[in-house]
Design an enzyme around this catalytic site. Structure first.
Site, short mmCIF file in Angstrom:
data_model
loop_
_atom_site.label_atom_id
_atom_site.label_comp_id
_atom_site.label_asym_id
_atom_site.label_seq_id
_atom_site.Cartn_x
_atom_site.Cartn_y
_atom_site.Cartn_z
N ASP A 1 1.10 -1.16 -0.11
CA ASP A 1 -0.05 -0.05 -0.07
C ASP A 1 0.98 1.37 0.13
OD1 ASP A 1 -3.12 0.95 1.90
OD2 ASP A 1 -1.75 1.95 0.33
N ASP B 1 -3.34 -3.41 3.03
CA ASP B 1 -3.36 -2.64 4.25
C ASP B 1 -3.04 -3.49 5.28
OD1 ASP B 1 -6.66 -1.79 3.27
OD2 ASP B 1 -4.92 -0.42 3.22
C1 LIP Z 1 -7.29 2.95 4.41
C2 LIP Z 1 -7.30 1.71 5.47
C3 LIP Z 1 -8.31 1.85 6.51
C4 LIP Z 1 -9.83 1.91 5.99
C5 LIP Z 1 -9.86 2.90 5.10
C6 LIP Z 1 -8.94 2.81 3.89
P1 LIP Z 1 -5.97 3.67 2.28
O1 LIP Z 1 -6.40 2.56 3.39
O2 LIP Z 1 -6.07 1.75 6.05
O3 LIP Z 1 -8.26 0.77 7.50
O4 LIP Z 1 -10.56 1.94 7.16
O5 LIP Z 1 -11.27 2.75 4.56
O6 LIP Z 1 -9.15 1.73 3.11
O7 LIP Z 1 -7.23 3.56 1.49
O8 LIP Z 1 -5.86 4.90 2.91
O9 LIP Z 1 -4.81 3.11 1.73
#
Ligand code: LIP
Length: 333
Positions: free
Chosen positions: A101, A258
């Site tokens: 990510d 994530d």
């Molecule tokens: C985020 C995640 C988080 C989730 C958000 C989002 P991103 O990742 O780290 O846990 O609740 O909706 O998906 O999109 O910032 O890489």
């Protein structure tokens, strides 16, 4: 096909992951510090969902990291958030796979809230074996390789020589949680705000913190937790667990990129990551199942430091969480 690897290879993969974090850090920091400059391109949203953001920096960092992996890690596979968002099929196989990510916590990044990071995980045989999570705004580098411990250091430090072993209380494990009512819990509402998705999450978060059951959730228990926290980044929520700050983190709906790095770092800190709603799963099913429950490391009852005693104490908390939260299915399409 099952892949074998040596400790020395794991160490070299960890060093490479740190190299990627060093490449990405300045780019992420530049984007963070220039978020209102007139040259900034407009925010992009995914599939018309204004709560699911992506920026040119997410895309720039992922492109750079993917190219470096392709050049230096011949034969390894790649799964990235923005690559998948762009429509490429990235199925998880047993092959060594970098799961990245580029900016976890993109919404925080856009708003100037310094809880964003690059998350770089490596799986072999679908098992997370190397994890590197780097928040350049706070200069916090979290690293782990299977069987070699988890560390918090600064980006220019050698983690094992200059970093702090995780959890931060190391070598003293925290006592087991008697119940959820003694826990500091992290949770996220996620970016999918359709009623059929957000409503069970709200019910779950309500019951994790409530003292009394609700008629809206018959048969569901309540946790009456000390508190609920939402950092806005799955990876950094998991790092708060790995440090021993959060006791529990529950989220349904995030993705393998994530959590991949976070899983191995949490495990090496003595914690566990299991299915978020109580299903017995393999690591491959856990990673792709989009349902996660993370529980910090601890000793067992009466200070028993055996792994079996610690796991028994963690399973007890997991069962309590599963009795409280909604059993949510989370399709990948
Ligand atoms: C985020 C995640 C988080 C989730 C958000 C989002 P991103 O990742 O780290 O846990 O609740 O909706 O998906 O999109 O910032 O890489």
């Amino acid at each position: 096909m099952s892949y074998t690897y040596t400790t020395a290879e794991l160490e070299s993969y960890l060093d490479f992951g740190i190299h990627l974090a060093k490449l990405a850090g300045p780019v992420i920091l530049e984007g963070f510090n220039t978020r209102f400059s007139p040259e900034r391109s407009a925010l992009l949203v995914k599939k018309g969902n204004t709560a699911d953001l992506v920026t040119e920096w997410d895309q720039k960092v992922e492109k750079m990291v993917r190219a470096e992996i392709a050049e230096k890690m011949k034969g390894h596979s790649f799964i990235g958030e923005e690559t998948v968002a762009g429509g490429e099929e990235c199925g998880l196989t047993d092959a060594p796979t970098w799961i990245v990510d580029p900016i976890d916590g993109t919404t925080n990044f856009v708003h100037g809230f310094p809880f964003s990071c690059i998350s770089i995980g490596l799986t072999i045989n679908q098992e997370p074996v190397v994890g590197v999570i780097y928040n350049p705004m706070m200069n916090q580098l979290f690293t782990a390789a299977k069987g070699q411990g988890a560390y918090l250091s600064k980006i220019d430090e050698n983690p094992r020589e200059q970093g702090r072993r995780l959890p931060l209380s190391y070598p003293h494990p925290a006592p087991p949680l008697p119940s959820l009512s003694m826990a500091l819990v992290a949770g996220e509402y996620g970016s999918d705000r359709k009623a059929e998705v957000i409503d069970p999450k709200v019910k779950s978060m309500r019951n994790l913190s409530a003292r009394d059951p609700s008629p809206a959730t018959p048969g569901r228990a309540v946790g009456h937790a000390h508190g609920i926290r939402c950092l806005g980044s799955a990876a950094l929520n998991m790092m708060a667990v790995a440090q021993g700050q959060f006791d529990v983190y529950w989220e349904v709906g995030c993705w393998e990129w994530d959590v991949c790095a976070g899983i191995i770092i949490v495990r090496e800190s003595g914690g566990v990551v299991v299915d978020g709603c109580g299903r017995e799963v393999t690591d491959g099913q856990l990673l792709t199942g989009r349902r996660f429950l993370t529980i910090r490391g601890c000793c067992g009852e009466d200070g028993d430091t055996s792994p079996e005693a610690a796991l028994a104490a963690q399973k007890k908390i997991a069962k309590e969480v599963w009795s409280v939260v909604e059993d949510m299915e989370c399709p990948r399409k």
